[in-house]
Scaffold this motif. Structure first.
Motif, PDB file in Angstrom:
ATOM      1  N   HIS A   1     -27.483 -36.152 -29.545  1.00  0.00           N
ATOM      2  CA  HIS A   1     -28.102 -35.204 -28.609  1.00  0.00           C
ATOM      3  C   HIS A   1     -29.449 -35.812 -28.225  1.00  0.00           C
ATOM      4  CE1 HIS A   1     -28.761 -30.764 -27.430  1.00  0.00           C
ATOM      5  NE2 HIS A   1     -29.755 -31.478 -26.914  1.00  0.00           N
TER       6      HIS A   1
ATOM      7  N   CYS B   1     -24.524 -29.079 -31.981  1.00  0.00           N
ATOM      8  CA  CYS B   1     -25.350 -29.597 -33.072  1.00  0.00           C
ATOM      9  C   CYS B   1     -26.620 -28.750 -33.192  1.00  0.00           C
ATOM     10  CB  CYS B   1     -25.706 -31.082 -32.836  1.00  0.00           C
ATOM     11  SG  CYS B   1     -27.071 -31.345 -31.680  1.00  0.00           S
TER      12      CYS B   1
ATOM     13  N   HIS C   1     -26.394 -31.315 -24.468  1.00  0.00           N
ATOM     14  CA  HIS C   1     -25.730 -32.237 -25.399  1.00  0.00           C
ATOM     15  C   HIS C   1     -24.718 -33.079 -24.613  1.00  0.00           C
ATOM     16  CE1 HIS C   1     -24.446 -33.060 -29.715  1.00  0.00           C
ATOM     17  NE2 HIS C   1     -23.612 -33.759 -28.986  1.00  0.00           N
TER      18      HIS C   1
ATOM     19  N   PHE D   1     -29.536 -29.400 -32.445  1.00  0.00           N
ATOM     20  CA  PHE D   1     -30.483 -29.540 -31.334  1.00  0.00           C
ATOM     21  C   PHE D   1     -30.009 -28.801 -30.079  1.00  0.00           C
ATOM     22  CE2 PHE D   1     -32.439 -33.888 -32.788  1.00  0.00           C
ATOM     23  CZ  PHE D   1     -33.097 -33.220 -33.812  1.00  0.00           C
ATOM     24  N   CYS D   2     -28.813 -28.237 -30.128  1.00  0.00           N
ATOM     25  CA  CYS D   2     -28.244 -27.617 -28.929  1.00  0.00           C
ATOM     26  C   CYS D   2     -28.984 -26.329 -28.554  1.00  0.00           C
ATOM     27  CB  CYS D   2     -26.760 -27.343 -29.127  1.00  0.00           C
ATOM     28  SG  CYS D   2     -25.727 -28.786 -28.783  1.00  0.00           S
TER      29      CYS D   2
HETATM   30 ZN   LIG Z   1     -26.509 -30.813 -29.453  1.00  0.00          ZN
END
Ligand SMILES: [Zn+2]
Length: 445
Positions: free
Chosen positions: A253, A61, A191, A63-64
């Motif tokens: 996440h 995602c 994650h 945010f990874c």
């Molecule tokens: Zn993520």
């Protein structure tokens, strides 16, 4: 003053048939738990987990850790040094951002609740000189300029605008919000857990080690301090964590959010009015009452956790016992003690349970002491339809049911070495009354 507590109702009443009627001592919220509905499991694990591919740990995602430039320019990060200690780095340029992988990072929210423009137009807010320097340095860096332009374009497209007709100067009019905004996201590295083989094995607050979790909490506390410092018009900074989609999270996440706001909110004003009537209410109406009802779940030297009552959703409440109201002024052992109990509560519920973690602390302009406290609300299903007409909420789990589930799990987790040391569980807890020391009148004991 129009307080609902002139004649205070009993917070918890158990009827002859087993129905538990609760009234929240601070909000007046009425909640009933009816018997026979509380034995269901809290979580419903994914029926068809999908095996993870190699790249999923890095780029699942936005945010990874493989997508560090998918978010607006990073304000701050926490890295693990070679000797295991934590190092905080602020204001990195894009080449530095991708040079290493932070354990936690604080970045502006791409979709902010309260925007820079809101502060600028309503209050005449201007960014502080240090932030202005940081923005200038970032935009002078070619990769920094590209990054900011890409973020501005992404944001415009997401709100249905077409950025292709705009020149660089026009696009950069949106840049200040991505440096001096008051809505930040604090993102954890993982994650999925390190040993995850399918996409149901998410890395949650409870799957962090207690030591990692304490760093997460300290870093969040520092973010609150920083937002207050940089915006003189903000009397409050809201801090919260939405875990999983039923709790309002856009990504599965792990992340927390901080939002500087220009009001305390009605709820808080009512609470402060009550506090002026009874400065000891957090001991009397919350922790001590929970003790008398055998609802204390765990404690350590500087914090206590109990099964909450009068909440719409099953709730765990964690209170700091520190005499210092502001989390960022507390000692490291005091903040770690809060972290250890928050972590233990999350670990006990498990990563499958959607929840909101709400932080409450004394608004910066309030003159009367209040303890820092954190509520964890399990977003398990509730019964609809009944609530609308009555304003009485049905909660499927009684406080006693919540306590029993969490206490049982805490013993197992402690046995397995999965929660911090120094946590006393249920009957091991002290019977000390007035154990919250926020109230100076009580500090001479
Ligand atoms: Zn993520």
């Amino acid at each position: 003053m129009n307080s609902p507590f002139r004649t205070r109702p009993t917070p918890i009443r158990t009827m002859a048939d087993g129905t538990v009627k609760q009234v929240n001592p601070f909000t007046g919220t009425e909640v009933w738990t009816v018997p026979g509905r509380g034995n269901r499991p809290l979580s419903h694990p994914a029926p068809h987990p999908r095996p993870l591919e190699e790249t999923d740990h890095e780029t699942f995602c936005a945010f990874c850790a493989g997508n560090l430039l998918s978010t607006p320019p990073e304000k701050s990060r926490l890295e693990r040094a070679a000797d295991g200690s934590w190092v905080q780095l602020d204001s990195l340029l894009p080449a530095q951002v991708t040079e290493s992988v932070p354990e936690f990072r604080r970045v502006p929210n791409l979709f902010e609740i309260v925007s820079y423009d809101y502060w600028h137009q309503n209050f005449g807010f201007e960014m502080d000189p240090r932030t202005a320097e940081r923005m200038l340095a970032y935009l002078e860096d070619p990769a920094g300029l590209d990054h900011v332009l890409a973020i501005v374009r992404t944001r415009m497209r997401a709100s249905g605008e077409d950025p292709s007709t705009l020149g660089t100067a026009e696009l950069l009019e949106h840049a200040p919000g991505y440096f001096a905004g008051g809505h930040d996201v604090i993102i954890a590295r993982r994650h999925f857990t390190d040993d995850a083989v399918d996409d149901s094995q998410l890395a949650s607050s409870g799957t962090l080690t207690p030591e990692e979790h304490a760093a997460f909490i300290r870093f969040t506390v520092d973010g609150i301090r920083d937002l207050y410092k940089r915006n003189r018009y903000a009397p409050y900074v809201v801090a919260f964590q939405n875990w999983l989609k039923p709790a309002g999270a856009s990504f599965d996440h792990l992340h927390k959010q901080l939002v500087a706001i220009d009001e305390r909110g009605n709820q808080s004003n009512l609470e402060i009015a009550n506090l002026r009537q009874n400065p000891n209410m957090y001991n009397e109406w919350a922790v001590d009452y929970a003790g008398y009802q055998n609802l204390i779940i765990a404690e350590n030297d500087h914090a206590v956790a109990f099964a909450g009552f009068g909440h719409r959703y099953p709730t765990l409440e964690i209170y700091s016992r520190s005499p210092v109201a502001e989390p960022w002024l507390q000692s490291i052992p005091e903040v770690t003690a809060m972290s250890d109990l928050i972590h233990a509560c999350h670990a006990a519920a498990g990563a499958d349970v959607a929840c909101n973690e709400e932080w409450h602390h004394k608004p910066i302009d309030v003159d009367i002491p209040m303890p820092w406290r954190v509520l964890i609300k399990w977003r398990v299903s509730t019964l609809a339809g009944f609530e609308g007409g009555t304003k009485i909420y049905l909660n499927t789990l009684s406080p006693q049911n919540i306590r029993d589930r969490v206490v049982k799990r805490l013993y197992q987790l402690r046995e397995a070495g999965m929660i911090a040391g120094g946590i006393r569980i249920a009957t091991e807890c002290s019977v000390e009354r007035n154990s919250l020391k926020y109230n100076p009148l009580l500090n001479n004991n």
